[in-house]
Write a protein that holds these residues in place. Sequence first.
Motif, PDB file in Angstrom:
ATOM      1  N   ARG A 177       0.833  -1.200   0.000  1.00 33.81           N
ATOM      2  CA  ARG A 177       0.000   0.000   0.000  1.00 33.81           C
ATOM      3  C   ARG A 177       0.874   1.259   0.000  1.00 33.81           C
ATOM      4  N   THR A 178       1.947   1.252   0.799  1.00 34.33           N
ATOM      5  CA  THR A 178       2.844   2.402   0.880  1.00 34.33           C
ATOM      6  C   THR A 178       3.575   2.624  -0.443  1.00 34.33           C
ATOM      7  N   LEU A 179       4.061   1.550  -1.042  1.00 39.63           N
ATOM      8  CA  LEU A 179       4.759   1.658  -2.328  1.00 39.63           C
ATOM      9  C   LEU A 179       3.831   2.174  -3.416  1.00 39.63           C
ATOM     10  N   HIS A 180       2.594   1.708  -3.410  1.00 41.35           N
ATOM     11  CA  HIS A 180       1.641   2.161  -4.430  1.00 41.35           C
ATOM     12  C   HIS A 180       1.454   3.679  -4.347  1.00 41.35           C
ATOM     13  N   ALA A 269      -0.906  -2.340  -6.556  1.00 38.72           N
ATOM     14  CA  ALA A 269      -2.360  -2.209  -6.407  1.00 38.72           C
ATOM     15  C   ALA A 269      -2.997  -3.579  -6.249  1.00 38.72           C
ATOM     16  N   HIS A 270      -2.576  -4.532  -7.086  1.00 42.20           N
ATOM     17  CA  HIS A 270      -3.111  -5.899  -7.005  1.00 42.20           C
ATOM     18  C   HIS A 270      -2.853  -6.504  -5.625  1.00 42.20           C
ATOM     19  N   GLY A 274      -5.551  -7.413  -2.683  1.00 42.14           N
ATOM     20  CA  GLY A 274      -5.650  -8.792  -2.223  1.00 42.14           C
ATOM     21  C   GLY A 274      -5.447  -8.909  -0.725  1.00 42.14           C
ATOM     22  N   LEU A 275      -4.498  -8.173  -0.203  1.00 38.45           N
ATOM     23  CA  LEU A 275      -4.250  -8.185   1.243  1.00 38.45           C
ATOM     24  C   LEU A 275      -5.449  -7.617   2.007  1.00 38.45           C
ATOM     25  N   LYS A 295       0.873 -14.644  -6.829  1.00 38.26           N
ATOM     26  CA  LYS A 295      -0.390 -14.695  -7.562  1.00 38.26           C
ATOM     27  C   LYS A 295      -0.374 -13.686  -8.724  1.00 38.26           C
ATOM     28  N   PHE A 296       0.137 -12.485  -8.462  1.00 38.49           N
ATOM     29  CA  PHE A 296       0.198 -11.466  -9.512  1.00 38.49           C
ATOM     30  C   PHE A 296       1.044 -11.943 -10.689  1.00 38.49           C
ATOM     31  N   PHE A 297       2.225 -12.503 -10.393  1.00 40.87           N
ATOM     32  CA  PHE A 297       3.116 -12.917 -11.475  1.00 40.87           C
ATOM     33  C   PHE A 297       2.612 -14.173 -12.199  1.00 40.87           C
ATOM     34  N   TRP A 298       1.704 -14.914 -11.582  1.00 36.98           N
ATOM     35  CA  TRP A 298       1.053 -16.000 -12.308  1.00 36.98           C
ATOM     36  C   TRP A 298       0.065 -15.426 -13.327  1.00 36.98           C
ATOM     37  N   LEU A 299      -0.648 -14.386 -12.919  1.00 38.07           N
ATOM     38  CA  LEU A 299      -1.638 -13.762 -13.806  1.00 38.07           C
ATOM     39  C   LEU A 299      -0.999 -12.833 -14.835  1.00 38.07           C
ATOM     40  N   HIS A 300       0.090 -12.192 -14.446  1.00 39.52           N
ATOM     41  CA  HIS A 300       0.768 -11.210 -15.309  1.00 39.52           C
ATOM     42  C   HIS A 300       2.244 -11.590 -15.366  1.00 39.52           C
ATOM     43  N   LYS A 301       2.632 -12.319 -16.383  1.00 36.16           N
ATOM     44  CA  LYS A 301       3.988 -12.888 -16.442  1.00 36.16           C
ATOM     45  C   LYS A 301       5.055 -11.790 -16.452  1.00 36.16           C
ATOM     46  N   PRO A 302       6.112 -11.940 -15.659  1.00 36.70           N
ATOM     47  CA  PRO A 302       7.192 -10.950 -15.684  1.00 36.70           C
ATOM     48  C   PRO A 302       7.930 -10.955 -17.017  1.00 36.70           C
ATOM     49  N   ALA A 303       8.405  -9.785 -17.408  1.00 38.48           N
ATOM     50  CA  ALA A 303       9.161  -9.654 -18.659  1.00 38.48           C
ATOM     51  C   ALA A 303      10.581 -10.176 -18.521  1.00 38.48           C
TER      52      ALA A 303
END
Length: 339
Positions: A177-180, A269-270, A274-275, A295-303
Motif C-alpha cells: 500500500r505504501t509503495l503504491h 495495487a493488485h 488482495g491483502l 499470484k500477480f506474477f502467475w496472472l501477469h507474467k514478468p518480462a
Amino acid sequence: MALEGLRAWKRIFWRQILLALGLLGLFLCGLPKFRHLETFIPMGVCPSATVSLLRDNFTGALHPWARPEVLTCTPWGAPIIWDGTFDPDVAQQEASQQNLTIGLTVFAVGRYLEKYLERFLETAEQHFMVGQRVVYYVFTERPGAVPRVALGPDRRLRVERVVRERRWQDVSMARMRTLHAALGGWLGREAHFVFCMDIDQHFSGAFGPEALAESVAQLHSWHYHWPRWLLPFERDARSAAALTRGEGDFYYHAAVFGGSVAALRGLTAHCALGLAWDRARGLEARWHDESHLNKFFWLHKPAKVLSPEFCWSPDIGPRAEIRRPRLLWAPKEYRLLRD
C-alpha cells in the motif's frame, strides 16, 4: 508361498514409502546435506527456437547457450538472467543511452534500521546500478536515525516517514500500500524504473542494468530447483492469493522485484487489494505479501526473471551454478528484531 511373497513385497514397498517421506521431510526442513540433493532435480532446457530469439532492450543480444546447466528462459519466452548470459559493458552502454533514473526502495522499520540499513546503503553504492542515476527511498518511522552514507555523483537519498505497524507481518504487508502511494507521488515522478528490496541483505557483486525490464521477478534461492507441486504457494482457496494445484510457474521472492513505474503501480495495487480482501475476511496468506506477489506474477507474467545469483542465501552453501552472487541474505535474527 505366493501369499508370503506378496506380503514381503508389501513390507518392502511401505518401507520405501516411509523412507522417501522421511527424506522429503528432512529435505524440506532445510538440513544442508539433504538440501544438496535438490541439485539433481533438472531445471529444464530452453527450446532452441526460443534461445535464438532472446534479446533485451537493456543488454542487447543475450547468450543463453552460455549456461547450458541451468534454465535460461521461461515458457513464455522471457529471459532468466544468469552470469555469462549477457555482456555487462553492453548493458551499461544501453542504459546510459536511455538516460534513466532508477529508484531503489527499502523499508527500515524498528530494529531493522540499526541492524541493516547502513550496510545495505554502503554496499548499494559499491554495486547497485553503478554509473546510472539512482534515488534511494528509505521508508522508516524514525527519519532522524537514518545513517549518513557518502553518495556518489547523481545518487540521492530520500527518507519517507511511515507509521510502524503493530506486528512484523503487518509491516511486511503494509509496504504494498505504501509503495503504491509513493509510485503515484515523488518516486513515480523521479524514477523511470524502480527496484523494491528487503533490508536484511547486502550487495556483494554488480547489480546493473541487465536486471532492468518492464516487470522483473526474482527466483527464490530456496525453491528454484523444486518441482511445482512442492512450491509454497498459497493453497487456501478463500484467500485472494490462492493458486490451485497446477497453477504457478516459479516461486518468486518478495525480497527483490522491480520494473517500470506503471508496471509496479499495477503490481502493488493488485497485492494491496488482495491483502485488504483477506484481512476483511479474517485471513492471512501463508507468506503474506509474497503470496500475493506470486499470484500477480502467475496472472501477469514478468518480462524478465533474475536467477538466484541476484539474491542468494549463504545458508544454502556453495552451488556450482551460483557463480557471482549479487545480493546476499543476512543471518536471520527474528527473535531479536521482531519483538
